[in-house]
Design an enzyme around this catalytic site. Structure first.
Site, PDB file in Angstrom:
ATOM      1  N   SER A 107       4.787   8.813   0.246  1.00 23.99           N
ATOM      2  CA  SER A 107       3.403   8.378  -0.025  1.00 23.99           C
ATOM      3  C   SER A 107       2.582   8.297   1.250  1.00 23.99           C
ATOM      4  O   SER A 107       1.365   8.475   1.226  1.00 23.99           O
ATOM      5  CB  SER A 107       3.394   6.975  -0.650  1.00 23.99           C
ATOM      6  OG  SER A 107       3.629   7.022  -2.009  1.00 23.99           O
ATOM      7  N   ASP A 140      -4.945   7.197  -6.681  1.00 27.54           N
ATOM      8  CA  ASP A 140      -4.002   6.189  -6.219  1.00 27.54           C
ATOM      9  C   ASP A 140      -4.326   4.864  -6.915  1.00 27.54           C
ATOM     10  O   ASP A 140      -4.874   4.858  -8.014  1.00 27.54           O
ATOM     11  CB  ASP A 140      -4.075   6.083  -4.688  1.00 27.54           C
ATOM     12  CG  ASP A 140      -2.730   5.742  -4.063  1.00 27.54           C
ATOM     13  OD1 ASP A 140      -2.151   4.709  -4.441  1.00 27.54           O
ATOM     14  OD2 ASP A 140      -2.254   6.504  -3.211  1.00 27.54           O
ATOM     15  N   HIS A 176      -1.317  -0.055  -2.038  1.00 30.03           N
ATOM     16  CA  HIS A 176      -0.895   1.332  -1.813  1.00 30.03           C
ATOM     17  C   HIS A 176      -2.091   2.262  -1.607  1.00 30.03           C
ATOM     18  O   HIS A 176      -2.114   3.085  -0.686  1.00 30.03           O
ATOM     19  CB  HIS A 176      -0.070   1.777  -3.026  1.00 30.03           C
ATOM     20  CG  HIS A 176       0.676   3.047  -2.850  1.00 30.03           C
ATOM     21  ND1 HIS A 176       0.122   4.273  -3.168  1.00 30.03           N
ATOM     22  CD2 HIS A 176       1.934   3.296  -2.430  1.00 30.03           C
ATOM     23  CE1 HIS A 176       1.025   5.217  -2.944  1.00 30.03           C
ATOM     24  NE2 HIS A 176       2.125   4.652  -2.489  1.00 30.03           N
TER      25      HIS A 176
END
Length: 816
Positions: free
Chosen positions: A597, A161, A235
């Site tokens: 996600s 990620d 994220h």
């Protein structure tokens, strides 16, 4: 003269090799995971299915070094030193390398003996807490493993990620239950280049970054992307905390606590492999290097909230490319892989996670909604969204429009109605009132944010703000944003018009249009308390849909995707204060965002709990346990619904199908004790590839180093906990094998249900299995009528000791 000629030749050579790009190259010879010997002085390193690579083995180290030397020799023989740059050698899961070179050099390389494929690198993108309670973890799952402080103990989840913010309380190492060493994991910990401190702390057990392709492509900016595992986006911290964040972390923002956050497996370890970056996403060659390293290091679970933007156009099939081939080897090494299905919904064939060895996760809306309302002086109550406190109870305030309080008419060129720049507005007119602002396209593009409206209102002394949506593109999604002052977003255009009409009628103006008196009044309700509703879960509008596809021409595959549904809408989790990608959460420690996600790490964390209870289960067994125990019903006991566009392109709800949710919504408690599993291993996946029409055996050998010696008959015979037939002509029979993983003998009665266009029959009608025993059964499908659409059904296996096993069936009948 000769000297001049030499310079001319050199410059011609440089011109001949034009602009350099990154290519991924697969070459002959097995990688570590499948090398069975045959080279003098180098013994076999191959692992059996579901067996980890022994990273301490001298044999593995020697063979990996041998492969890297071969990569270097090949490039050195073909090209002059300095005309190319090798970025990575892939040695463990696939045999090849990533190299930065010109188109002409790539063509030379592709024609060289021993080179199987040369592919231009392509980009990937991210698929952008109340959920533990919603999923029943604190009461139904964690106690079975010793409570939340043991949930996920000694399981390592790898995150490919955007990195991690290691100073967040979700990732701190506990003072009481200290983490001990974990010899099975051998990953590295990079140091922060600024503080010189390690990114690891016991909870975070590994932290590395991969950016060579991004740097070679000129996309990497060290000031904002960080040449370290530091999360420059938010994220990566968000996904890591969903799967494995510490339990009971207060989610505080603007002086209000929105509950306590926890990961699905709060005691699991986090291994960070940063390969995604804020502005451009990432490159497959960096991602493959990260996955290769993660598996070599010994992770148990891989969480991938990343995938291609579309099917790879440079390969004939969706299942065979460097990314999916690397993940096939990861699964061979016993690693469970959860991947986000994609955010291209609600359109058919929009998912971007294709292969049977990967668990593709769709996104659901859970049972929590944040709503708010604006009460006008004329008695109308306008619904909207606003995660904010209320204005003072029993008190109303004047409404003032940003356009009516400009300091100077010339500032209109700065879009003052967005309320992003308080210096353009007259504080004397705004103070003590409710500021009305316009929700323009700038909010959708990210150049304006609700956070900035809130800050502007506060700095001007307003008691609150209202954002008015006057024009909206079909399908625009509005998420509630936490703000520190009373605020509301009116998303319904007709209600916005009610507000504007009331404001215009009530406001007194002179003949030039300037306001003499603001007489419209209103008050904003309390939007901080969520409303829990029973219509959850629902499939989120953005969640990518099936049918699955097998090639770039979008031909349907005989394999159901997505596999499973998990929460992915409005998920509270950790955020990096460095992240600027979500303008409403700049500088914050938590964010509430949506995307598949967010769904994938829910499954990664729950898979860690299953792995903890059943340490020797294969990735396919874990996937089967999650799928066969999932639910097709919402909290009210009705069939799951999916958000979809109506004819007018507004949002409506329709009855969901397996193309929306796969097998159903995850049920963690049931997954720990599924009764039966549908197991599969590396050779089964090869059999699937070898029987899929349109895939050539030579191409399979290029990517897997394996011959097609497997007899499966058809791809639909792969032992998955689902059945999909894209072209059902006449009658077709598929086989499945189940294994009893319970502690007692159990008899299962098999029943079937199917839409009328297809007849479904299971044989035998009942099976009895001792613990550890396996039995085959068949499912026969017959096309009754040709409808041109898919029919949906299921096979239900009900055990006499209480286990229920359900697999979805999809089929489309065709004429001969």
């Amino acid at each position: 003269m000769e000297l001049g000629l030499g310079i001319l030749l050199l410059s011609t050579t440089l011109l001949m090799f034009g602009k350099a790009e990154v290519y991924m190259v697969i070459i002959e010879g097995e990688p570590v995971i499948s090398y069975r010997g045959g080279i003098n002085g180098l013994e076999a390193t191959a692992v059996e299915s579901d067996e980890k690579i022994d990273t301490t083995s001298e044999l593995v180290i020697s063979y990996a070094q041998h492969l890297e030397k071969k990569h270097d020799m090949l490039l050195g023989m073909l090209f002059n030193h300095g005309t190319y740059e090798k970025l990575y050698s892939y040695r463990h899961l696939i045999n090849g390398f990533a190299v930065d070179l010109s188109t002409e050099q790539a063509e030379i390389l592709g024609r060289s003996p021993g080179v199987k494929s040369v592919e231009l690198d392509w980009k990937v993108q991210r698929y952008t807490t109340h959920t533990p309670q919603f999923l029943g973890l604190p009461t139904g799952v964690w106690p079975t493993g010793g409570g939340h402080d043991k949930a996920g103990e000694d399981i390592v989840i790898g995150f490919v990620d955007s990195g991690i913010y290691p100073h967040h309380p979700s990732f701190s190492s506990p003072l009481t239950e200290q983490y001990g060493p974990l010899p099975k994991y051998r990953g590295k910990c990079e140091n922060d280049p600024v503080t010189k401190k390690s990114f690891c702390n016991g909870k975070i057990i590994g932290a590395q970054h991969f950016a060579k392709a991004a740097i070679a492509a000129g996309a990497f900016n060290p000031d904002i992307d960080y040449a370290s595992p530091m999360d420059g986006d938010g994220h990566g911290s968000h996904t890591a905390s969903i799967a494995a964040g510490n339990n009971g972390i207060p989610v505080r923002m603007h002086g209000h606590e929105f509950g306590k956050a926890s990961g699905m497996a709060p005691r699991a370890r986090i291994a960070v492999y940063k390969a995604l970056y804020r502005l451009f996403g990432g490159f497959v060659s960096d991602v493959v290097a990260a996955i290769d390293q993660a598996v070599y290091d010994g992770v148990d679970i891989l969480s991938l909230s990343v995938g291609p933007n579309s099917p790879p156009s440079n390969t004939k099939t969706t299942f065979l490319n460097p990314f999916d081939a690397t993940l096939l080897s990861a699964v061979k090494a016993g690693v469970f892989v959860a991947q986000a299905a994609g955010n291209g919904g609600p359109f058919p064939k929009s998912l971007v996670s294709y292969s049977p060895w990967i668990t593709a996760v769709a996104a659901a809306i859970d049972d929590r909604q944040y709503k708010n309302h604006l009460i006008l002086g004329n008695g109308k109550i306008l619904a909207g969204i606003g995660l904010s406190p209320s204005t003072h109870p029993n008190q109303t305030y004047n409404l003032v429009s940003a356009n009516d309080v400009l300091l100077d008419s010339s500032v209109s060129k700065y879009s003052p109605a967005d309320c992003q720049r308080p210096e353009l507005l007259n504080r004397n007119l705004v103070e003590g009132n409710i500021l009305l602002c316009g929700y323009s396209f700038n909010f959708i593009s990210g150049t304006a944010s609700i956070k900035k409206v809130s800050e502007a209102a506060k700095s001007l002394g307003a008691v609150g703000f209202v954002l008015v949506v006057e024009d909206v593109s079909p399908g625009t999604k509005f998420d509630p944003v936490p703000v520190g002052v009373p605020g509301i977003l009116i998303t319904d255009v007709t209600k916005s018009m009610d507000l504007i009409d009331y404001y215009n009628v009530s406001t007194q103006r002179d003949w030039t249009g300037r306001v003499k008196r603001f007489k419209a009044i209103g008050s904003i309700g309390d939007g901080l308390v969520p409303i829990l509703h029973k219509s959850a879960p629902q499939v989120a509008l953005f969640s990518a849909r099936g049918p699955n596809i097998k090639d770039f021409s979008y031909q349907d595959a005989d394999l159901l995707k997505p596999d499973i549904l998990a929460p992915g809408s409005l998920i509270w989790a950790a955020w990096s204060p460095n992240g600027t990608d979500e303008p409403n959460y700049v500088g914050e420690a938590f964010a509430m965002i949506s995307g598949t996600s967010m769904a994938a790490p829910h499954i990664a964390g729950i898979a860690a709990l299953v792995k903890q209870k059943h340490p020797h289960w294969s990735p396919a067994a874990i996937k089967s346990a999650l799928m066969t125990t999932s639910t097709k019903l919402d909290r009210a006991g009705r069939p799951l619904q999916a958000q979809q566009y109506s004819e007018t392109e507004s949002m409506k709800l329709v009855t969901a199908t397996p193309f929306d949710y796969g097998s159903g919504h995850v049920n963690p408690r049931a997954a720990l004790d599924p009764g039966l599993i549908f197991d599969a291993g590396y050779e089964d996946y090869l059999g699937f590839l070898c029987t899929t029409p349109g895939i050539d055996a030579h191409e399979i050998k290029n990517y897997t180093n394996s011959q097609c010696n497997y007899t499966m008959g058809r791809p639909s015979n792969l032992n998955t906990p689902s059945i999909a037939l894209s072209r059902l002509i006449g009658t077709h029979t598929v086989t499945r094998t189940v294994t009893n993983v319970a502690e007692d003998e159990e008899t299962y009665v098999i029943t079937v249900r199917m839409d009328p266009a297809v007849a479904l029959e299971a044989n035998p009608p009942a099976i009895t299995l001792r613990p550890g025993a396996s039995r085959r059964f068949t499912v026969t499908l017959t096309a009754r009528t040709i409808t041109g659409t898919y029919s949906f059904g299921e096979v239900l296996m009900k055990g006499n000791r209480g286990h229920k096993v359900r697999i979805p069936v999809v089929a489309m009948g065709y004429q001969r």
